[in-house]
Design an enzyme around this catalytic site. Structure first.
Site, PDB file in Angstrom:
ATOM      1  CB  ALA A   1      -5.825  -9.722  -4.212  1.00 36.73           C
ATOM      2  CE  LYS A   2       0.152  -4.217  -3.575  1.00 43.55           C
ATOM      3  NZ  LYS A   2       0.709  -4.181  -4.936  1.00 43.55           N
ATOM      4  N   GLY A   3      -1.776  -7.579  -0.348  1.00 45.50           N
ATOM      5  CA  GLY A   3      -1.477  -8.049   0.994  1.00 45.50           C
ATOM      6  C   GLY A   3      -0.371  -7.223   1.613  1.00 45.50           C
TER       7      GLY A   3
ATOM      8  CB  VAL B   1      -7.800  -6.330   0.804  1.00 42.40           C
ATOM      9  CG1 VAL B   1      -9.096  -5.813   0.174  1.00 42.40           C
ATOM     10  CG2 VAL B   1      -7.701  -5.861   2.249  1.00 42.40           C
TER      11      VAL B   1
END
Length: 418
Positions: A107-109, A62
């Site tokens: 962001a992040k994953g 995201v």
């Protein structure tokens, strides 16, 4: 509010964002732009397992905002990863980068898996396929991943190598948190813990409290918690309690952190350490202390236990450890909160340093990295408490207001591309 609603990380983030935006009188259009992520990617990753079977893992990335620069954020491997969690963490990264005023968005994953039950080869194959699926969305100028729960330097090396193979050139700046030998930064591994120790120093100074006799309890003894404990121990703080997922230790006179670290390295657990008393891990965080540092996962402090806390300062080493309902209880108790988007920003700040060093091909000494980090963390603490005083709000809302103000200003300057 049910406990499920209270502990939904996206709802918690959104509630705090809305409150801060309202207090800022944020333009309604910019409010809508900043409230939602810019892009959400879901991938389904087929992986050949060691036993010859094929497993399909679900992964997310995201990207919340790129107004101030490339997106930045970790990748976590955990059975509990969800899209709402990744959304929330991406948003928190936007605000965290803005609080410490570095030129990144958030962001992040994450991948839904249990890395403890996977072999080295399975993790490598999954990581490389996940990277390949995201290849057009990540890059030094687009989105720069980093380690998080369940991932480490090795994971970042695999991502960097996979990306480089696709680009047909070595691109070290595509990720941060790499081994030093392939473009990692000195001081990166300890950076989040170091940042926590700096804001603890700043809080004591601000509240006119001495380091001598300052009792600290750390919840979580992973990379963040163990490094925070080590640095605080070296500075003269008294570490009276350490909790982990499988147990907890307490000693009113202080735990010898180097000895505990050596024991954990040998035994793989803090349990069985002879230098402290084994206690109930849930009860330990409610014991009397000057500083409590939740440094593990989200939703540790909720409406169920917030009233029992007896700390003077709550320094949030983890992302989202305190729920919205718990915040109100802590405010009534007069507990001084150093919010996560400030307290644990040492990691992303030094990730920024790593990205800068990779791009210029010149690397700093550990002292240079640490000095720069100390300066940014202490200045950011001062900015947040000054904002809190000026606007008569608590530290968390002040941090959100400061961050949103900075991102909104840039968003307005850039305008909306049609």
């Amino acid at each position: 509010m049910t406990l499920e609603q209270e502990t939904n990380p996206w709802e918690a983030q959104a509630f705090r964002f809305d409150l801060a935006a309202k207090k800022l009188n944020l333009d309604p259009g910019i409010w809508k732009v900043l409230r939602y992520p810019q892009r959400e990617i879901i991938v389904h990753i087929p992986v050949a397992m060691d036993d010859g079977t094929i497993e399909v893992f679900t992964g997310y990335r995201v990207q919340h905002s790129i107004s101030r620069g490339p997106a930045k954020g970790g990748i976590r491997y955990s059975p509990d990863v969800s899209l709402d969690e990744v959304r929330a963490l991406a948003s928190w990264m936007t605000w965290k980068c803005a609080v410490v005023n570095i030129p990144f968005g958030g962001a992040k994953g994450g991948v839904i898996c249990d890395p403890k039950k996977m072999s080295h080869g399975e993790l490598e194959r999954m990581t490389r396929r996940y990277t390949a699926e995201l290849i057009e969305f990540i890059g030094p100028e687009k989105d720069v991943p980093a380690p998080d729960m369940g991932t480490d330097e090795q994971t970042m090396a695999w991502i960097m190598d996979t990306y480089s193979m696709h680009m047909r050139q070595t691109v070290t700046s595509v990720v941060t948190g790499k081994p030093v030998s392939i473009g990692g930064s000195r001081g990166r591994r300890e950076a989040t813990g170091r940042g926590i120790s700096v804001v603890c120093d700043s809080a004591l100074k601000y509240l006119n409290m001495p380091v001598e006799g300052c009792r600290v309890i750390v919840q979580g003894f992973g990379n963040v918690g163990s490094n925070a404990a080590k640095l605080l121990h070296e500075k003269g703080y008294t570490l009276i309690g350490i909790t982990e997922f499988d147990g907890a230790l307490y000693d009113a006179n202080g735990i010898d952190i180097p000895s505990l670290t050596s024991h954990r390295k040998r035994a793989g657990t803090i349990n069985g350490f002879g230098g402290a008393q084994a206690v109930d891990k849930d009860e330990l965080i409610t014991r009397e202390c000057e500083i409590l540092i939740p440094a593990a996962t989200e939703n540790v402090i909720t409406s169920k236990n917030a009233a029992q806390l007896k700390c003077r300062i709550l320094c949030e080493g983890a992302n989202g450890p305190t729920t919205v309902v718990a915040d109100e209880i802590l405010a009534e108790k007069g507990i001084f909160v150093i919010p996560d988007i400030l307290a644990n920003a040492g990691g992303v700040t030094t990730s920024y340093f790593e990205w800068v060093q990779d791009r210029m091909g010149y690397f700093w000494t550990e002292k240079e990295v640490n000095d720069r980090l100390d300066t940014i963390m202490s200045a950011s603490f001062d900015d947040v408490v000054a904002y809190a005083t000026a606007h008569s709000v608590n530290n968390r809302i002040a941090a959100y207001m400061l961050a949103i103000d900075r991102v909104a200003y840039t968003t307005k300057q850039r305008g909306i591309y049609a």
